[in-house]
Design a protein around this motif. Structure first.
Motif, PDB file in Angstrom:
ATOM      1  N   PRO A 537       0.828  -1.218   0.000  1.00 38.27           N
ATOM      2  CA  PRO A 537       0.000   0.000   0.000  1.00 38.27           C
ATOM      3  C   PRO A 537       0.861   1.267   0.000  1.00 38.27           C
ATOM      4  O   PRO A 537       1.890   1.334   0.671  1.00 38.27           O
ATOM      5  N   GLY A 538       0.414   2.249  -0.746  1.00 39.98           N
ATOM      6  CA  GLY A 538       1.129   3.517  -0.837  1.00 39.98           C
ATOM      7  C   GLY A 538       1.962   3.659  -2.095  1.00 39.98           C
ATOM      8  O   GLY A 538       2.429   4.766  -2.422  1.00 39.98           O
ATOM      9  N   TYR A 539       2.164   2.576  -2.833  1.00 39.11           N
ATOM     10  CA  TYR A 539       3.024   2.614  -4.019  1.00 39.11           C
ATOM     11  C   TYR A 539       2.511   3.610  -5.053  1.00 39.11           C
ATOM     12  O   TYR A 539       3.265   4.441  -5.559  1.00 39.11           O
ATOM     13  N   PHE A 540       1.227   3.528  -5.384  1.00 38.19           N
ATOM     14  CA  PHE A 540       0.671   4.389  -6.436  1.00 38.19           C
ATOM     15  C   PHE A 540       0.646   5.853  -5.978  1.00 38.19           C
ATOM     16  O   PHE A 540       0.834   6.762  -6.793  1.00 38.19           O
ATOM     17  N   GLU A 541       0.441   6.056  -4.704  1.00 35.46           N
ATOM     18  CA  GLU A 541       0.432   7.425  -4.180  1.00 35.46           C
ATOM     19  C   GLU A 541       1.835   8.038  -4.224  1.00 35.46           C
ATOM     20  O   GLU A 541       1.995   9.230  -4.516  1.00 35.46           O
ATOM     21  N   ILE A 542       2.843   7.228  -3.937  1.00 37.15           N
ATOM     22  CA  ILE A 542       4.223   7.731  -3.960  1.00 37.15           C
ATOM     23  C   ILE A 542       4.610   8.193  -5.363  1.00 37.15           C
ATOM     24  O   ILE A 542       5.192   9.264  -5.540  1.00 37.15           O
ATOM     25  N   PHE A 543       4.281   7.396  -6.347  1.00 36.88           N
ATOM     26  CA  PHE A 543       4.642   7.741  -7.726  1.00 36.88           C
ATOM     27  C   PHE A 543       3.569   8.588  -8.415  1.00 36.88           C
ATOM     28  O   PHE A 543       3.728   8.945  -9.590  1.00 36.88           O
ATOM     29  N   LYS A 544       2.514   8.909  -7.697  1.00 39.99           N
ATOM     30  CA  LYS A 544       1.423   9.730  -8.230  1.00 39.99           C
ATOM     31  C   LYS A 544       0.869   9.165  -9.536  1.00 39.99           C
ATOM     32  O   LYS A 544       0.602   9.885 -10.501  1.00 39.99           O
ATOM     33  N   ILE A 545       0.745   7.839  -9.558  1.00 44.59           N
ATOM     34  CA  ILE A 545       0.131   7.161 -10.703  1.00 44.59           C
ATOM     35  C   ILE A 545      -1.380   7.270 -10.543  1.00 44.59           C
ATOM     36  O   ILE A 545      -1.931   6.823  -9.531  1.00 44.59           O
ATOM     37  N   PRO A 546      -2.066   7.858 -11.502  1.00 42.17           N
ATOM     38  CA  PRO A 546      -3.498   8.114 -11.325  1.00 42.17           C
ATOM     39  C   PRO A 546      -4.333   6.832 -11.346  1.00 42.17           C
ATOM     40  O   PRO A 546      -4.003   5.869 -12.036  1.00 42.17           O
ATOM     41  N   VAL A 547      -5.397   6.845 -10.565  1.00 41.45           N
ATOM     42  CA  VAL A 547      -6.354   5.737 -10.544  1.00 41.45           C
ATOM     43  C   VAL A 547      -7.482   6.080 -11.510  1.00 41.45           C
ATOM     44  O   VAL A 547      -8.195   7.062 -11.325  1.00 41.45           O
TER      45      VAL A 547
END
Length: 820
Positions: A537-547
Motif C-alpha cells: 500500500p502507498g506505491y501508487f500514491e508515492i509515484f502519483k500514478i493516477p487511478v
C-alpha cells in the motif's frame, strides 16, 4: 642507401616544418582531431567487440537463445535448461548461471555480498580453477542437498586473510549455514557484471516442468561441431520440447545458440559500428583540410620543386620527398591523437558508460593495447598517404620554364586553377552535412525522451534495495510484516511523505507472467501475458500514478482477504475494449511454474494509468500489480531469492538529504542493510543514458566536422583572394566597385558550399536509415532536420566566405599592382 635517403627526406621535412610553424600547427591540429576521435571510438570498439572474452576456448563458448522471427533472448527456464543438457551430441559442459546478492550474516554487521548461483558444470565451462579445495559436485547440485559455498579469491583474501585452513569452515549467508568447500583462483566474470564474491549451487530439479525464465544457460560446442550444426540441432529439438510441454513455446518460437561474445554485445554492436563509420567522416574531412593546406603550400614551393627536377631529380624522388613530409605530419597527429583520444573517451565514460558492456566501471576497461596502437599507426600512415598523394602528384608536375614565367606575378594563379582544392572543399561540406544531420536527429531523440511523460512522478522519490534471501522471509507474511514495520518507521521521519515497497522499480525491469481471464473462452491455456509486480500500500500514491477506475491497495488486502489485482490502462483497453474490467477475475501464472501452482483467482479492483516501466522509448504494455501480502509463499520465496526488494520513499525535499536517516531507520526496523541508494530522477536519467551518449558523440563529431569544413572554405577563399590580388587591384583600378568584388568572391565560395550541401543532403537522405533504430520521436528523414541543418551549414559557410570577400573589397589598387 635507402635508409640514408629516407633519413635525408625526414631531416629535410622537419626543417621545412620548423620554418613554417603556422602551417605545421594547423595541419597537426586538424590531424590530431581527426585521428583522435577515431582512436577514441576504436578503443571502445576494441574493448567491447574485439577483445576476446577471458574464458578458455572462447570461440566455442555459446549461449542458448530463445529464437523467433520477432527476435530472441538468452533467458532460460529450469525445464529448458534440462532440455539443453540433453543435446549432448552437439554441446557439452552445459551450465546454468545467474548473479544476485545474499546477506552475509557472519559478521558483527549484516552486509550484502554479490553472489553467483551456478550449476556444477559452470566452473569447468568458464575455466574457473579452484586454488583451494574444490567446486561443486553433480550430487551437490541436486535439490535439497547440503548447503555448500565456493569463495572468490578476493573475498577469501580480504575477509579471511587468505587463511589456508578455510576449507570445511562454516559461513552464514542470509541466515543459513553453508560449508566452504573451495576457493577459486584468479577468475573474472566481469563480462556479465560485477564478479560474485560467493558462489552457490543452483540445485535445479532434473525432472522439473518449471517454465519461469530467470537465469541464463551456456555450453561449449563439442569438438568437430560447427556453430551452424549446433544451431540446426537446437532448432530441430524445439519440436520434441513442444511435444513434452505443449504450451511452453509461442508460435514460430524455437531454440538456438550464439557465440558468447555476440550475446554480450548484441544490444550495442550496431551502434558502435555506426559510430565508427560516422567518425571516419571526421578523419576524411581532416584529410581534405590538410590536403588543401599542402596544395596551398605547394604553390609557394613550385620554384623549388621545378629546380630540383631541372638538376636531375626524378618525379618519383620528388613524390617520395613530399609523401615523407605528409607521413611525418600524420605521425605527429597520430601520437597526439592517441593521447588525446584515450583521455577524451575515458573522461566521457567516467561521466557515463551508457550501459556499454565490457568497458568496466567508469570506463576502466577502455585503454591502450596492441590493437589500439596498431590501429593508430595504420590510420596515421594511411592518412599521410591519402592527404599527401594529390598534392605530391600535382606538385611533381612542375615545369621550370612555366614556373619562372609565373614567378613574375600571381594573377595567373586564379580561382579556376584550384580545381583540386575546390573538390576537396565540396567533399568536406558534404561529409560535414551528413554528420550534422545525424547529430541533429539524435539531439531531437534526446529532447523527445526528455519530454516523454513516464506515467509517474519521479520528483523527490528515493529508492534502495534490500536482500531478503534466507529462511526468515520464505513466507510472504514475514515479508509483509517487515514492510509494515519499515514503512511505520519511515513515515515517522520528518520530511518523509510516504513509503512503500515493491519488487520492481519503474524503468529497471521486472517479471512477466501469462494470465487466464476466468469465464472467458480461449483457444489456449492463457488469454494473454503481461508484466507482473508486487507492491505494498502507498506505491501508487508515492509515484502519483493516477487511478482511472476502482481503488488501490490498502492494509486489509492481506493473506486473509480475497485475492485482488490492479491492472493498467493498456491491459484494460486490450482485453476489455468495450467494457470495464472491474470485478473480472484473473488466474496469473498457474501452470507455468510450480511456484504459482497455488495462485488463487484474483478480482480486478482497480485500473491505474500507464507507466513506461520498460523504457521511456517503449509503449506501455499490459501490467498486473499484486499486493505483497497476498503473494503465494512459493512465489514469494522465488521472488526474494531472485531480486532484492526495493523500498520507495517520497519526501518533501531533495531525497538524498534524508538518505542517511532512512537507511538507519530501515536497519533498526529490519536488521538488514540496503544498497543501490538512488533517486528516481537518477533512475530516469540512467534509463536514457545510452541515447544521451549517442547524442554527445555525434554532436562532437558534427561540431568537429563543421569547424573543419568552415576552416576549409575559409582557407580556400583566403588563398584564392591572395593569389588574385593583382587581378582584383586591376579590376578596382578600372572602376569596379568594392561591392562587386565582394559579391564575386562570395558567389564563387558559396557556389562550392551549395554544391557540397546538395550532395550532403542526398547522402544523408540515404544514410539516415542506418540510425533509424536509435531514434525516438523523430523519423530518420525528419523534414525539420533536413531543412534546418543545411541552412545552418550554409550560414556558417557564408561567414567563412564573407571574411576573405571583405578583405578583397578593401584591396588598394596601387599596392595590389606592386604585389608579388
Amino acid at each position: 642507401m635507402r635508409f640514408e635517403t629516407f633519413f635525408k627526406d625526414l631531416t629535410h621535412s622537419l626543417r621545412m616544418f620548423a620554418k613554417s610553424p603556422a602551417f605545421t600547427l594547423a595541419a597537426v591540429a586538424a590531424l590530431t582531431l581527426g585521428i583522435g576521435v577515431n582512436t577514441a571510438i576504436f578503443s571502445v570498439v576494441d574493448a567491447v567487440l574485439l577483445r576476446p572474452v577471458s574464458f578458455p576456448d572462447p570461440d566455442r563458448l555459446v549461449v542458448f537463445m530463445n529464437a523467433s522471427p520477432q527476435g530472441g533472448g538468452p533467458a532460460a527456464s529450469p525445464a529448458k535448461f534440462q532440455h539443453y543438457r540433453q543435446q549432448s551430441d552437439v554441446v557439452q559442459d552445459v551450465a546454468a548461471f545467474r548473479t544476485g546478492v545474499v546477506n552475509y550474516t557472519g559478521g558483527s554487521v549484516v552486509e550484502q555480498l554479490r553472489s553467483g548461483q551456478v550449476s556444477a558444470d559452470f566452473f569447468r565451462l568458464f575455466g574457473a580453477p579452484a586454488a583451494l579445495g574444490r567446486t561443486f559436485s553433480p550430487e551437490e547440485d541436486l535439490p535439497d542437498r547440503d548447503r555448500v559455498v565456493v569463495l572468490s579469491s578476493r573475498f577469501w583474501s580480504t575477509r579471511f586473510n587468505s587463511d589456508p585452513n578455510i576449507i570445511g569452515r562454516s559461513i552464514s549467508l542470509s541466515g543459513d549455514t553453508y560449508t566452504i568447500i573451495g576457493v577459486l583462483g584468479e577468475f573474472h566474470f566481469d563480462d556479465f557484471g560485477p564478479s560474485p564474491q560467493v558462489w552457490l549451487p543452483f540445485q535445479l530439479d532434473p525432472s522439473t516442468k518449471d517454465q519461469g525464465h530467470y537465469f541464463q544457460a551456456a555450453g561449449r560446442l563439442k569438438p568437430g561441431v560447427t556453430l551452424e550444426q549446433a544451431q540446426a540441432k537446437l532448432k530441430l529439438s524445439a519440436k520434441s520440447y513442444t511435444e513434452k510441454f505443449p504450451n511452453a513455446l509461442g508460435p514460430n518460437q524455437t531454440f538456438s545458440v550464439q557465440p558468447i561474445r555476440e550475446v554480450l554485445v548484441r544490444n550495442v554492436k550496431t551502434l558502435l559500428l555506426v559510430m565508427a563509420g560516422a567518425v571516419s567522416f571526421v578523419l576524411l574531412i581532416a584529410c581534405a583540410n590538410v590536403a588543401n593546406l599542402l596544395l596551398a603550400r605547394a604553390t609557394g614551393r613550385r620554384r623549388e620543386i621545378a629546380i630540383r627536377a631541372a638538376v636531375g631529380g626524378s618525379r618519383g624522388r620528388i613524390i617520395r620527398q613530399l609523401l615523407t613530409e605528409s607521413v611525418v605530419l600524420s605521425s605527429l597527429g597520430g601520437v597526439l591523437g592517441l593521447v588525446f583520444g584515450i583521455i577524451g573517451i575515458r573522461a566521457l565514460l567516467a561521466i557515463s558508460t551508457a550501459g556499454l558492456p565490457r568497458v568496466g566501471e567508469d570506463g576502466a576497461g577502455v585503454g591502450v593495447d596492441w590493437r589500439v596502437v596498431a590501429f593508430t599507426i595504420l590510420v596515421s600512415l594511411g592518412t599521410g598517404i591519402l592527404f599527401g598523394l594529390i598534392p605530391a602528384l600535382q606538385s611533381s608536375k612542375a615545369d621550370l620554364t612555366t614556373t619562372l614565367k609565373e614567378s613574375s606575378g600571381r594573377s595567373g594563379t586564379g580561382f579556376r586553377q584550384n580545381k583540386a582544392r575546390s573538390v576537396l572543399v565540396v567533399t568536406e561540406v558534404a561529409l560535414a552535412l551528413v554528420l550534422l544531420i545525424g547529430s541533429a536527429l539524435l539531439i531531437r531523440t534526446a529532447l523527445a525522451l526528455s519530454h516523454v511523460d513516464p506515467g509517474f512522478d519521479a520528483t523527490n522519490v528515493l529508492t534502495m534495495r534490500m536482500s531478503l534471501t534466507g529462511p526468515r522471509f520464505q513466507r510472504s507474511e514475514a515479508v509483509a510484516q517487515l514492510v509494515r514495520d519499515g514503512v511505520e518507521r519511515l513515515r515517522a521521519i520528518p520530511g518523509v511523505v510516504n513509503a512503500s515497497a515493491t519488487c520492481c522499480v519503474p524503468l529497471e525491469g521486472g517479471y512477466g507472467l501469462p494470465f487466464k481471464i476466468v469465464g472467458r473462452k480461449s483457444d489456449g491455456p492463457f488469454d494473454g501475458g503481461g508484466s507482473w509486480m508486487t507492491v505494498s500500500p502507498g506505491y501508487f500514491e508515492i509515484f502519483k500514478i493516477p487511478v482511472r477506475q476502482g481503488r488501490t491497495f490498502v492494509e486489509r488486502d492481506d493473506s486473509h482477504a480475497p485475492g485482488v489485482v490492479i491492472i493498467n490502462e493498456a491491459m484494460a483497453k486490450q482485453f476489455w475494449p468495450k467494457g470495464s474490467p472491474i470485478g473480472e477475475r484473473l488466474i496469473i501464472g498457474r501452470g507455468i511454474m510450480r511456484e504459482f501452482a497455488d495462485e488463487p483467482e484474483r478480482q480486478i479492483i482497480g485500473v491505474v494509468g500507464d507507466s513506461r516501466d520498460n523504457g521511456l522509448n517503449s509503449d506501455p504494455g499490459p501490467k498486473m500489480f499484486i499486493p505483497q501480502a497476498q503473494v503465494p509463499d512459493p512465489a514469494n520465496a522465488l521472488n526474494v531469492r531472485l531480486t532484492p526488494m526495493a523500498w520507495v520513499v517520497r519526501s518533501q525535499m531533495e531525497p538524498h538529504a534524508l538518505s542517511t536517516a532512512i537507511q538507519e531507520q530501515l536497519r533498526q526496523a529490519t536488521g538488514l542493510p540496503v544498497t543501490d541508494v538512488r533517486s528516481m530522477t537518477e533512475v530516469v536519467s540512467r534509463s536514457t543514458a545510452q541515447e544521451r551518449f549517442n547524442m554527445w558523440l555525434m554532436t562532437v563529431f558534427g561540431a568537429s566536422a563543421l569547424l573543419l569544413a568552415a576552416i576549409g572554405i575559409y582557407g580556400l577563399m583566403a588563398y584564392s583572394v591572395e593569389q588574385r590580388t593583382q587581378e582584383i587591384g586591376i579590376r578596382l583600378a578600372l572602376g569596379a566597385q568594392s561591392a562587386q568584388v565582394k559579391n564575386m568572391v562570395v558567389f564563387q565560395g558559396m557556389r562550392l558550399a551549395l554544391v557540397g550541401v546538395v550532395l550532403g543532403v542526398a547522402a544523408a537522405f540515404g544514410l539516415a536509415r542506418l540510425i533509424a533504430t536509435f531514434l525516438f520521436g523523430v523519423t530518420a528523414r525528419d523534414p525539420m532536420v533536413f531543412a534546418g541543418v543545411p541552412m545552418l551549414l550554409t550560414f556558417v559557410a557564408l561567414l567563412a566566405v564573407w571574411i576573405p570577400a571583405r578583405r578583397a573589397s578593401r584591396v588598394d589598387p596601387i599596392i595590389a599592382l606592386r604585389y608579388e
